[in-house]
Scaffold this motif. Sequence first.
Motif, PDB file in Angstrom:
ATOM      1  N   ARG A 193       0.805  -1.206   0.000  1.00  0.00           N
ATOM      2  CA  ARG A 193       0.000   0.000   0.000  1.00  0.00           C
ATOM      3  C   ARG A 193       0.845   1.265   0.000  1.00  0.00           C
ATOM      4  O   ARG A 193       0.358   2.343  -0.344  1.00  0.00           O
ATOM      5  N   PHE A 198      -3.578   5.770  -4.665  1.00  0.00           N
ATOM      6  CA  PHE A 198      -4.914   5.981  -4.112  1.00  0.00           C
ATOM      7  C   PHE A 198      -4.901   5.950  -2.586  1.00  0.00           C
ATOM      8  O   PHE A 198      -5.599   6.710  -1.927  1.00  0.00           O
ATOM      9  N   ALA A 199      -4.087   5.059  -2.026  1.00  0.00           N
ATOM     10  CA  ALA A 199      -3.969   5.001  -0.569  1.00  0.00           C
ATOM     11  C   ALA A 199      -3.359   6.283  -0.030  1.00  0.00           C
ATOM     12  O   ALA A 199      -3.769   6.802   1.019  1.00  0.00           O
ATOM     13  N   GLY A 201      -3.627   9.202  -1.417  1.00  0.00           N
ATOM     14  CA  GLY A 201      -4.660  10.228  -1.524  1.00  0.00           C
ATOM     15  C   GLY A 201      -5.637  10.175  -0.348  1.00  0.00           C
ATOM     16  O   GLY A 201      -6.001  11.214   0.213  1.00  0.00           O
ATOM     17  N   GLN A 202      -6.038   8.990   0.040  1.00  0.00           N
ATOM     18  CA  GLN A 202      -6.931   8.853   1.195  1.00  0.00           C
ATOM     19  C   GLN A 202      -6.244   9.313   2.478  1.00  0.00           C
ATOM     20  O   GLN A 202      -6.867   9.939   3.341  1.00  0.00           O
ATOM     21  N   PHE A 203      -4.936   9.018   2.599  1.00  0.00           N
ATOM     22  CA  PHE A 203      -4.189   9.422   3.796  1.00  0.00           C
ATOM     23  C   PHE A 203      -4.092  10.944   3.902  1.00  0.00           C
ATOM     24  O   PHE A 203      -4.280  11.524   4.980  1.00  0.00           O
ATOM     25  N   ARG A 205      -6.158  13.166   2.555  1.00  0.00           N
ATOM     26  CA  ARG A 205      -7.483  13.714   2.852  1.00  0.00           C
ATOM     27  C   ARG A 205      -7.844  13.530   4.321  1.00  0.00           C
ATOM     28  O   ARG A 205      -8.481  14.394   4.930  1.00  0.00           O
ATOM     29  N   SER A 206      -7.446  12.417   4.918  1.00  0.00           N
ATOM     30  CA  SER A 206      -7.735  12.204   6.338  1.00  0.00           C
ATOM     31  C   SER A 206      -6.965  13.180   7.213  1.00  0.00           C
ATOM     32  O   SER A 206      -7.470  13.623   8.254  1.00  0.00           O
ATOM     33  N   ARG A 209      -8.798  16.487   7.048  1.00  0.00           N
ATOM     34  CA  ARG A 209     -10.028  16.459   7.844  1.00  0.00           C
ATOM     35  C   ARG A 209      -9.763  16.484   9.329  1.00  0.00           C
ATOM     36  O   ARG A 209     -10.648  16.800  10.127  1.00  0.00           O
ATOM     37  N   ASP A 211      -8.622  13.712  11.010  1.00  0.00           N
ATOM     38  CA  ASP A 211      -8.973  12.425  11.590  1.00  0.00           C
ATOM     39  C   ASP A 211      -7.886  11.889  12.519  1.00  0.00           C
ATOM     40  O   ASP A 211      -8.174  11.089  13.424  1.00  0.00           O
TER      41      ASP A 211
END
Length: 216
Positions: A193, A198-199, A201-203, A205-206, A209, A211
């Motif tokens: 990963r 893509f992973a 990108g999610q990291f 964004r978190s 936010r 998170d």
Amino acid sequence: MNNSIIIRSIFIFLLGLIFSVQFASAQDQQEKKVIQLSGIILNADSTDAVAGVNVYVPKKGRGTSSGRFGYFSMPVLEGDSVVFSFIGLKRQTFKVPESVENDRISLILTMEIDEIALAEVEVLPYPTEEEFKQAVIAMNVVDPMSISRANMSPEMLLRWAESMPASGGENFRYFQQGQVLQNQDLYGPRPLRLLDPFAWGQFIRSIKRGDLKKKD
């Protein structure tokens, strides 16, 4: 002496008259033929049988009730008035003919609904209307909009979101992801990963936010 004789004669005459009337009435009663009255009781549309209808001869001590399929049968005398009554249905009367050739009579009786209009009844929580008005005026009413604004605040919505369990869609998505990983394990090693854009990108964004921030 003459008066006593006259009184005694009148008494004997009246006594004989009473006995003769009773004898004639008893003789007429004995001469009446016994009829077996039977039949079926239906509703007004003649579609369903009515069970439990009271079938009786008033002041004679004879009566019965209709069975499960609306059938009834009872002995009556010529000239009897048979009454059919049931709660919610109109009472009906059948007059047995004075002279019947056969010793049986069969009926198919339909009973109509007895509509009873009751007066309007107003139920109030207080004995009088004046006391009810005073209680309404003295009532402390909370503004419903203030309760709605408190429940729709961002802090309250976030707290509810954190304590809310996963929905059906989220559970299905997690299940599908597990199935994909199992299929990948069957045919080769899992992808790294750290090299998955893509992973990453999610990291990112978190992090934006918040998170990963430590919660109090």
